[in-house]
Design a protein around this motif. Sequence first.
Motif, PDB file in Angstrom:
ATOM      1  N   GLU A  23      47.146  31.279  38.914  1.00 50.11           N
ATOM      2  CA  GLU A  23      47.960  32.267  39.630  1.00 50.11           C
ATOM      3  C   GLU A  23      47.121  33.253  40.439  1.00 50.11           C
ATOM      4  O   GLU A  23      47.622  33.889  41.364  1.00 50.11           O
ATOM      5  N   LEU A  24      45.842  33.383  40.084  1.00 48.84           N
ATOM      6  CA  LEU A  24      44.961  34.338  40.756  1.00 48.84           C
ATOM      7  C   LEU A  24      44.197  33.737  41.928  1.00 48.84           C
ATOM      8  O   LEU A  24      43.627  34.469  42.735  1.00 48.84           O
ATOM      9  N   GLN A  25      44.176  32.414  42.050  1.00 48.52           N
ATOM     10  CA  GLN A  25      43.377  31.771  43.080  1.00 48.52           C
ATOM     11  C   GLN A  25      43.699  32.241  44.501  1.00 48.52           C
ATOM     12  O   GLN A  25      42.769  32.441  45.291  1.00 48.52           O
ATOM     13  N   PRO A  26      44.966  32.463  44.874  1.00 48.35           N
ATOM     14  CA  PRO A  26      45.219  32.956  46.233  1.00 48.35           C
ATOM     15  C   PRO A  26      44.580  34.326  46.499  1.00 48.35           C
ATOM     16  O   PRO A  26      44.105  34.590  47.607  1.00 48.35           O
ATOM     17  N   PHE A  27      44.543  35.167  45.482  1.00 52.00           N
ATOM     18  CA  PHE A  27      43.925  36.491  45.641  1.00 52.00           C
ATOM     19  C   PHE A  27      42.412  36.351  45.776  1.00 52.00           C
ATOM     20  O   PHE A  27      41.773  37.063  46.543  1.00 52.00           O
ATOM     21  N   PHE A  28      41.832  35.403  45.009  1.00 54.42           N
ATOM     22  CA  PHE A  28      40.402  35.123  45.127  1.00 54.42           C
ATOM     23  C   PHE A  28      40.076  34.638  46.536  1.00 54.42           C
ATOM     24  O   PHE A  28      39.103  35.087  47.147  1.00 54.42           O
ATOM     25  N   ALA A  29      40.900  33.740  47.053  1.00 55.60           N
ATOM     26  CA  ALA A  29      40.673  33.196  48.397  1.00 55.60           C
ATOM     27  C   ALA A  29      40.685  34.297  49.462  1.00 55.60           C
ATOM     28  O   ALA A  29      39.964  34.204  50.458  1.00 55.60           O
ATOM     29  N   ARG A  30      41.481  35.339  49.240  1.00 61.71           N
ATOM     30  CA  ARG A  30      41.545  36.457  50.186  1.00 61.71           C
ATOM     31  C   ARG A  30      40.460  37.505  49.940  1.00 61.71           C
ATOM     32  O   ARG A  30      40.381  38.493  50.664  1.00 61.71           O
ATOM     33  N   GLN A  54      35.161  57.235  43.738  1.00 61.14           N
ATOM     34  CA  GLN A  54      34.076  56.419  44.261  1.00 61.14           C
ATOM     35  C   GLN A  54      32.820  56.490  43.410  1.00 61.14           C
ATOM     36  O   GLN A  54      32.124  55.488  43.251  1.00 61.14           O
ATOM     37  N   ALA A  55      32.531  57.657  42.833  1.00 65.57           N
ATOM     38  CA  ALA A  55      31.315  57.804  42.026  1.00 65.57           C
ATOM     39  C   ALA A  55      31.360  56.916  40.786  1.00 65.57           C
ATOM     40  O   ALA A  55      30.393  56.196  40.490  1.00 65.57           O
ATOM     41  N   ARG A  56      32.483  56.938  40.063  1.00 64.04           N
ATOM     42  CA  ARG A  56      32.597  56.117  38.853  1.00 64.04           C
ATOM     43  C   ARG A  56      32.602  54.631  39.190  1.00 64.04           C
ATOM     44  O   ARG A  56      31.920  53.834  38.545  1.00 64.04           O
ATOM     45  N   VAL A  57      33.363  54.257  40.203  1.00 69.10           N
ATOM     46  CA  VAL A  57      33.442  52.845  40.584  1.00 69.10           C
ATOM     47  C   VAL A  57      32.066  52.356  41.052  1.00 69.10           C
ATOM     48  O   VAL A  57      31.623  51.269  40.658  1.00 69.10           O
ATOM     49  N   ALA A  58      31.377  53.137  41.852  1.00 75.43           N
ATOM     50  CA  ALA A  58      30.041  52.754  42.323  1.00 75.43           C
ATOM     51  C   ALA A  58      29.071  52.613  41.149  1.00 75.43           C
ATOM     52  O   ALA A  58      28.262  51.677  41.128  1.00 75.43           O
ATOM     53  N   GLN A  59      29.165  53.500  40.180  1.00 78.19           N
ATOM     54  CA  GLN A  59      28.289  53.410  39.004  1.00 78.19           C
ATOM     55  C   GLN A  59      28.547  52.105  38.252  1.00 78.19           C
ATOM     56  O   GLN A  59      27.622  51.388  37.889  1.00 78.19           O
ATOM     57  N   TRP A  60      29.825  51.790  38.023  1.00 76.03           N
ATOM     58  CA  TRP A  60      30.163  50.542  37.330  1.00 76.03           C
ATOM     59  C   TRP A  60      29.670  49.337  38.124  1.00 76.03           C
ATOM     60  O   TRP A  60      29.173  48.377  37.558  1.00 76.03           O
ATOM     61  N   MET A  61      29.819  49.386  39.439  1.00 74.16           N
ATOM     62  CA  MET A  61      29.371  48.269  40.277  1.00 74.16           C
ATOM     63  C   MET A  61      27.849  48.128  40.204  1.00 74.16           C
ATOM     64  O   MET A  61      27.337  47.015  40.074  1.00 74.16           O
ATOM     65  N   ASN A  62      27.140  49.237  40.261  1.00 77.47           N
ATOM     66  CA  ASN A  62      25.681  49.205  40.176  1.00 77.47           C
ATOM     67  C   ASN A  62      25.210  48.670  38.830  1.00 77.47           C
ATOM     68  O   ASN A  62      24.154  48.051  38.740  1.00 77.47           O
ATOM     69  N   GLU A  63      25.996  48.910  37.784  1.00 79.53           N
ATOM     70  CA  GLU A  63      25.651  48.441  36.443  1.00 79.53           C
ATOM     71  C   GLU A  63      26.127  47.012  36.195  1.00 79.53           C
ATOM     72  O   GLU A  63      25.910  46.452  35.120  1.00 79.53           O
ATOM     73  N   GLY A  64      26.814  46.419  37.182  1.00 85.34           N
ATOM     74  CA  GLY A  64      27.302  45.053  37.041  1.00 85.34           C
ATOM     75  C   GLY A  64      28.523  44.927  36.145  1.00 85.34           C
ATOM     76  O   GLY A  64      28.857  43.838  35.681  1.00 85.34           O
ATOM     77  N   LEU A  65      29.225  46.030  35.912  1.00 90.34           N
ATOM     78  CA  LEU A  65      30.400  46.034  35.046  1.00 90.34           C
ATOM     79  C   LEU A  65      31.690  45.755  35.812  1.00 90.34           C
ATOM     80  O   LEU A  65      32.690  45.358  35.227  1.00 90.34           O
ATOM     81  N   VAL A  66      31.657  46.010  37.111  1.00 88.42           N
ATOM     82  CA  VAL A  66      32.804  45.782  38.006  1.00 88.42           C
ATOM     83  C   VAL A  66      32.244  45.223  39.309  1.00 88.42           C
ATOM     84  O   VAL A  66      31.187  45.657  39.764  1.00 88.42           O
ATOM     85  N   GLY A  67      32.939  44.264  39.885  1.00 93.78           N
ATOM     86  CA  GLY A  67      32.488  43.734  41.173  1.00 93.78           C
ATOM     87  C   GLY A  67      33.406  42.640  41.669  1.00 93.78           C
ATOM     88  O   GLY A  67      34.290  42.174  40.953  1.00 93.78           O
ATOM     89  N   ARG A  68      33.183  42.248  42.897  1.00 95.03           N
ATOM     90  CA  ARG A  68      33.956  41.138  43.465  1.00 95.03           C
ATOM     91  C   ARG A  68      33.675  39.886  42.657  1.00 95.03           C
ATOM     92  O   ARG A  68      32.563  39.648  42.224  1.00 95.03           O
ATOM     93  N   LEU A  69      34.706  39.108  42.484  1.00 92.38           N
ATOM     94  CA  LEU A  69      34.578  37.869  41.728  1.00 92.38           C
ATOM     95  C   LEU A  69      33.734  36.887  42.527  1.00 92.38           C
ATOM     96  O   LEU A  69      34.029  36.626  43.693  1.00 92.38           O
ATOM     97  N   GLU A  70      32.694  36.360  41.905  1.00 86.67           N
ATOM     98  CA  GLU A  70      31.781  35.439  42.583  1.00 86.67           C
ATOM     99  C   GLU A  70      32.250  33.995  42.421  1.00 86.67           C
ATOM    100  O   GLU A  70      32.970  33.656  41.489  1.00 86.67           O
ATOM    101  N   ASP A  71      31.785  33.147  43.338  1.00 88.83           N
ATOM    102  CA  ASP A  71      32.172  31.730  43.339  1.00 88.83           C
ATOM    103  C   ASP A  71      31.847  31.046  42.016  1.00 88.83           C
ATOM    104  O   ASP A  71      32.647  30.248  41.518  1.00 88.83           O
TER     105      ASP A  71
END
Length: 105
Positions: A23-30, A54-71
Amino acid sequence: MTDQSSTLYAKLLGETAPIRWQELQPFFARGALLWVEGNQDLVAVAQAVAENDQARVAQWMNEGLVGRLEDARAADLLKRDPQLWAVVVAPWVLVQERAGDSTLH
């Protein structure tokens, strides 16, 4: 947590639901999926995104805890087809796999 903040948390919690990768694949494709590591509070991350913290989200992203789903992770999810949890914070769908969550089966 302010009243407004706790109200948003409760709203997002109520909108969080189990979902399958199919069910999530179309969102991944976009490019609209954000992966949240299983040790993070999915709803708290969604709240930070919704509040444009932005500060909290950027911190999580820098720590690899949140990010775009990779292939590679997408291919793994397709192969294993685990039950996932997701919540929408437009334009994003935040998704998480919770290891050992027996309530999903």
